[in-house]
Design a protein around this motif. Structure first.
Motif, PDB file in Angstrom:
ATOM      1  N   MET A   1       0.827  -1.205   0.000  1.00 46.63           N
ATOM      2  CA  MET A   1       0.000   0.000   0.000  1.00 46.63           C
ATOM      3  C   MET A   1       0.867   1.263   0.000  1.00 46.63           C
ATOM      4  O   MET A   1       0.525   2.267  -0.632  1.00 46.63           O
ATOM      5  N   THR A   2       1.998   1.202   0.712  1.00 39.32           N
ATOM      6  CA  THR A   2       2.918   2.340   0.738  1.00 39.32           C
ATOM      7  C   THR A   2       3.456   2.641  -0.649  1.00 39.32           C
ATOM      8  O   THR A   2       3.513   3.802  -1.079  1.00 39.32           O
ATOM      9  N   LEU A   3       3.870   1.603  -1.357  1.00 39.13           N
ATOM     10  CA  LEU A   3       4.423   1.792  -2.701  1.00 39.13           C
ATOM     11  C   LEU A   3       3.363   2.328  -3.658  1.00 39.13           C
ATOM     12  O   LEU A   3       3.642   3.212  -4.474  1.00 39.13           O
ATOM     13  N   ILE A   4       2.148   1.800  -3.570  1.00 33.35           N
ATOM     14  CA  ILE A   4       1.066   2.298  -4.421  1.00 33.35           C
ATOM     15  C   ILE A   4       0.785   3.770  -4.119  1.00 33.35           C
ATOM     16  O   ILE A   4       0.652   4.603  -5.032  1.00 33.35           O
ATOM     17  N   GLY A   5       0.722   4.113  -2.828  1.00 35.03           N
ATOM     18  CA  GLY A   5       0.466   5.492  -2.444  1.00 35.03           C
ATOM     19  C   GLY A   5       1.570   6.433  -2.878  1.00 35.03           C
ATOM     20  O   GLY A   5       1.311   7.564  -3.317  1.00 35.03           O
ATOM     21  N   THR A   6       2.820   5.982  -2.766  1.00 31.90           N
ATOM     22  CA  THR A   6       3.950   6.822  -3.165  1.00 31.90           C
ATOM     23  C   THR A   6       3.936   7.083  -4.659  1.00 31.90           C
ATOM     24  O   THR A   6       4.090   8.231  -5.107  1.00 31.90           O
ATOM     25  N   LEU A   7       3.730   6.041  -5.458  1.00 25.70           N
ATOM     26  CA  LEU A   7       3.693   6.214  -6.914  1.00 25.70           C
ATOM     27  C   LEU A   7       2.478   7.026  -7.345  1.00 25.70           C
ATOM     28  O   LEU A   7       2.506   7.670  -8.404  1.00 25.70           O
ATOM     29  N   ALA A   8       1.431   7.035  -6.543  1.00 29.80           N
ATOM     30  CA  ALA A   8       0.229   7.805  -6.884  1.00 29.80           C
ATOM     31  C   ALA A   8       0.502   9.302  -6.910  1.00 29.80           C
ATOM     32  O   ALA A   8      -0.254  10.062  -7.549  1.00 29.80           O
ATOM     33  N   PHE A   9       1.567   9.753  -6.250  1.00 24.95           N
ATOM     34  CA  PHE A   9       1.891  11.173  -6.269  1.00 24.95           C
ATOM     35  C   PHE A   9       2.228  11.662  -7.681  1.00 24.95           C
ATOM     36  O   PHE A   9       2.243  12.868  -7.929  1.00 24.95           O
ATOM     37  N   HIS A  10       2.519  10.746  -8.608  1.00 25.60           N
ATOM     38  CA  HIS A  10       2.707  11.137 -10.008  1.00 25.60           C
ATOM     39  C   HIS A  10       1.435  11.771 -10.576  1.00 25.60           C
ATOM     40  O   HIS A  10       1.505  12.508 -11.566  1.00 25.60           O
ATOM     41  N   PHE A  11       0.294  11.482  -9.963  1.00 22.87           N
ATOM     42  CA  PHE A  11      -0.989  11.974 -10.472  1.00 22.87           C
ATOM     43  C   PHE A  11      -1.578  13.040  -9.544  1.00 22.87           C
ATOM     44  O   PHE A  11      -2.800  13.164  -9.411  1.00 22.87           O
TER      45      PHE A  11
ATOM     46  N   TYR B   1       9.248  16.809 -10.088  1.00 21.59           N
ATOM     47  CA  TYR B   1       9.324  15.928  -8.920  1.00 21.59           C
ATOM     48  C   TYR B   1       9.179  14.448  -9.261  1.00 21.59           C
ATOM     49  O   TYR B   1       9.197  13.611  -8.364  1.00 21.59           O
ATOM     50  N   GLY B   2       9.049  14.126 -10.547  1.00 23.88           N
ATOM     51  CA  GLY B   2       8.915  12.735 -10.947  1.00 23.88           C
ATOM     52  C   GLY B   2      10.073  11.853 -10.492  1.00 23.88           C
ATOM     53  O   GLY B   2       9.854  10.777  -9.903  1.00 23.88           O
ATOM     54  N   PRO B   3      11.336  12.255 -10.742  1.00 26.03           N
ATOM     55  CA  PRO B   3      12.466  11.423 -10.291  1.00 26.03           C
ATOM     56  C   PRO B   3      12.487  11.221  -8.779  1.00 26.03           C
ATOM     57  O   PRO B   3      12.834  10.132  -8.306  1.00 26.03           O
ATOM     58  N   LEU B   4      12.104  12.252  -8.028  1.00 23.92           N
ATOM     59  CA  LEU B   4      12.068  12.127  -6.565  1.00 23.92           C
ATOM     60  C   LEU B   4      11.047  11.073  -6.144  1.00 23.92           C
ATOM     61  O   LEU B   4      11.323  10.242  -5.264  1.00 23.92           O
ATOM     62  N   ILE B   5       9.878  11.090  -6.767  1.00 23.91           N
ATOM     63  CA  ILE B   5       8.838  10.107  -6.441  1.00 23.91           C
ATOM     64  C   ILE B   5       9.335   8.694  -6.750  1.00 23.91           C
ATOM     65  O   ILE B   5       9.158   7.763  -5.951  1.00 23.91           O
ATOM     66  N   ASN B   6       9.986   8.533  -7.906  1.00 22.48           N
ATOM     67  CA  ASN B   6      10.463   7.204  -8.306  1.00 22.48           C
ATOM     68  C   ASN B   6      11.547   6.681  -7.366  1.00 22.48           C
ATOM     69  O   ASN B   6      11.524   5.509  -6.967  1.00 22.48           O
TER      70      ASN B   6
END
Length: 348
Positions: A233-243, A309-314
Motif C-alpha cells: 500500500m505504501t508503494l502504491i500510495g507513493t507512486l500515486a503522487f505522479h498523479f 518531482y517525478g524522479p524524486l517520487i520514483n
C-alpha cells in the motif's frame, strides 16, 4: 533555517547513538529529568539568540540531548510487555500533536516571531517533565512475560538486527525524502498552498489510524504478513503522487502513506526492541531512524530539478521497496521464534 533544522536533526542522531552505549549503565529516570531540564533551558535561551551561527550550534546541542533522551526512552520501552503497542501509542501521540503543529504553529511565527516556536517546544518538554514521576521503574532485570527467545538470548543475533536497522533507515529516508518536499510536489502539479496545507495536516491526523491498528493487533497475528501488505500500500500510495494534479489523488496518497508510515515504523521499532530487552537495540533503531529522517531530505533535494518531482517520487518508491526486502526476513524470523516458544502469547 535549513541549516538550523539539519543541525538539530543530526545532533539528535548523534545523541541517539550515544544512548546505545549508556542505556544499560545509567538510571533512566534521573537522566531523563536532567535532559528535560536542559532542553527547556536551551529552548528558552534560543529565544534570545540573534546570530545564526550561534543558533546552529545551540540547536545541535539541543538535538544531541533530545536524541539521547529519545534513545533512552526507546530503551525503556523495550522493557515493557508489548513494545510494538507502546511504540504505536508513541506514534499516535506524535502524529496527533504533529497535526496540531502543522496547523497552528506556523501562523504564530509572523505574529509573535520565531520565539513562539521555541516557547512551544519548552512547553512540551515541561509537560513531559511533569509526567516522569508517574512512570513505572522498568528495571533491567524484568523479563516480560512471553518474551521472544531472541530477546532473552545473552548474545544479540546481529544478522536479522542489522537487516531491521537497515529497513528502519531506508523506510524513514524514503518517506522523508518525499515528505519533506510534499508542498513542492503539490505546487508542482498546480495545487494551491492552502489546499496542500489542509491536506497534509488532515493526513497527519488520519495517519493515527495506523498506530491504532498496531495497538489493537499487537503481534497476535505476527508481523510479516501485515507489514508486507502495508508496504504494498505504501508503494502504491507513493507512486500515486505522479498523479497529484488530481486533488483527490493527492489527498488519498497523503492519507494512505501517512497511515502506513505510522503502522510500519511502529512494528519496525518493536522488532528492534525484540533483539535486546535491555534497550540497546531499540536505541540503535532510534539512531537509524533519525539518520534516515535527516538524510532523506538531503538526497531528495538533489533529485529536484526545475520543480520537476517525478524522479524524486520514483527514487522514494525504490528506496521503500528496498526497505521492504530488508524488513520481511527479520519479521518472519521473529514470527517463527514467537510461535515456536511455549510462552509466546500476548494478552490484548
Amino acid at each position: 533555517a535549513g541549516w538550523v533544522g539539519s543541525a538539530n536533526v543530526y545532533g539528535a542522531a548523534l545523541g541517539a547513538l550515544i544512548a546505545v552505549f549508556i542505556v544499560k549503565r545509567i538510571a533512566w529516570r534521573p537522566a531523563s529529568i536532567a535532559a528535560l531540564l536542559a532542553l527547556i533551558a536551551i529552548d528558552v535561551g534560543s529565544t534570545l539568540i540573534t546570530s545564526i551561527d550561534v543558533l546552529i550550534g545551540v540547536r545541535f546541542l539541543h538535538g544531541l540531548i533530545g536524541g539521547a533522551l529519545v534513545g533512552l526512552a526507546f530503551g525503556v520501552v523495550s522493557r515493557t510487555k508489548s513494545p510494538d503497542r507502546v511504540f504505536g501509542m508513541l506514534l499516535a501521540v506524535q502524529f496527533g500533536l504533529g497535526g496540531l503543529g502543522v496547523m497552528f504553529l506556523p501562523p504564530l511565527a509572523p505574529i509573535y516571531g520565531t520565539q513562539a516556536l521555541f516557547f512551544a517546544l519548552a512547553a512540551f518538554s515541561t509537560v513531559t517533565l511533569l509526567m516522569v514521576p508517574f512512570l513505572d521503574d522498568y528495571p533491567l532485570d524484568r523479563a516480560p512475560a512471553g518474551a521472544s527467545a531472541v530477546a532473552t538470548d545473552a548474545k544479540i543475533r546481529w544478522a536479522p538486527l542489522i537487516a531491521t536497522l537497515l529497513a528502519v533507515f531506508l523506510f524513514q529516508a524514503g518517506n522523508m525524502a518525499l515528505g519533506a518536499y510534499i508542498f513542492g510536489v503539490g505546487r508542482g502539479y498546480g495545487l494551491e498552498t492552502n489546499f496542500i496545507s489542509a491536506a497534509v495536516g488532515w493526513a497527519t491526523w488520519i495517519g493515527i489510524l495506523g498506530c491504532l491498528f498496531v495497538i489493537v493487533l499487537g503481534i497476535r497475528f505476527g508481523r510479516a504478513k501485515l507489514m508486507a501488505f502495508a508496504m504494498v500500500m505504501t508503494l502504491i500510495g507513493t507512486l500515486a503522487f505522479h498523479f497529484s494534479a488530481d486533488p483527490i489523488v493527492f489527498v488519498a496518497a497523503n492519507v494512505g502513506t501517512s497511515i502506513t508510515w505510522s503502522f510500519v515504523i511502529s512494528y519496525l521499532l518493536g522488532m528492534s526492541a525484540e533483539f535486546d530487552r535491555a534497550g540497546r537495540t531499540a536505541a540503535m533503531a532510534g539512531f537509524a531512524s533519525k539518520m534516515g529522517l535527516a538524510s532523506g531530505p538531503i538526497f531528495g533535494g538533489l533529485l529536484i530539478g526545475d520543480h520537476v518531482y517525478g524522479p524524486l517520487i520514483n527514487i522514494s518508491a525504490l528506496v521503500l521497496g528496498l526497505s521492504t526486502v530488508a524488513m520481511l526476513w527479520p519479521a518472519a524470523l521473529l514470527d517463527k521464534t514467537r510461535t515456536s516458544s511455549p510462552n509466546a502469547t500476548e494478552t490484548p
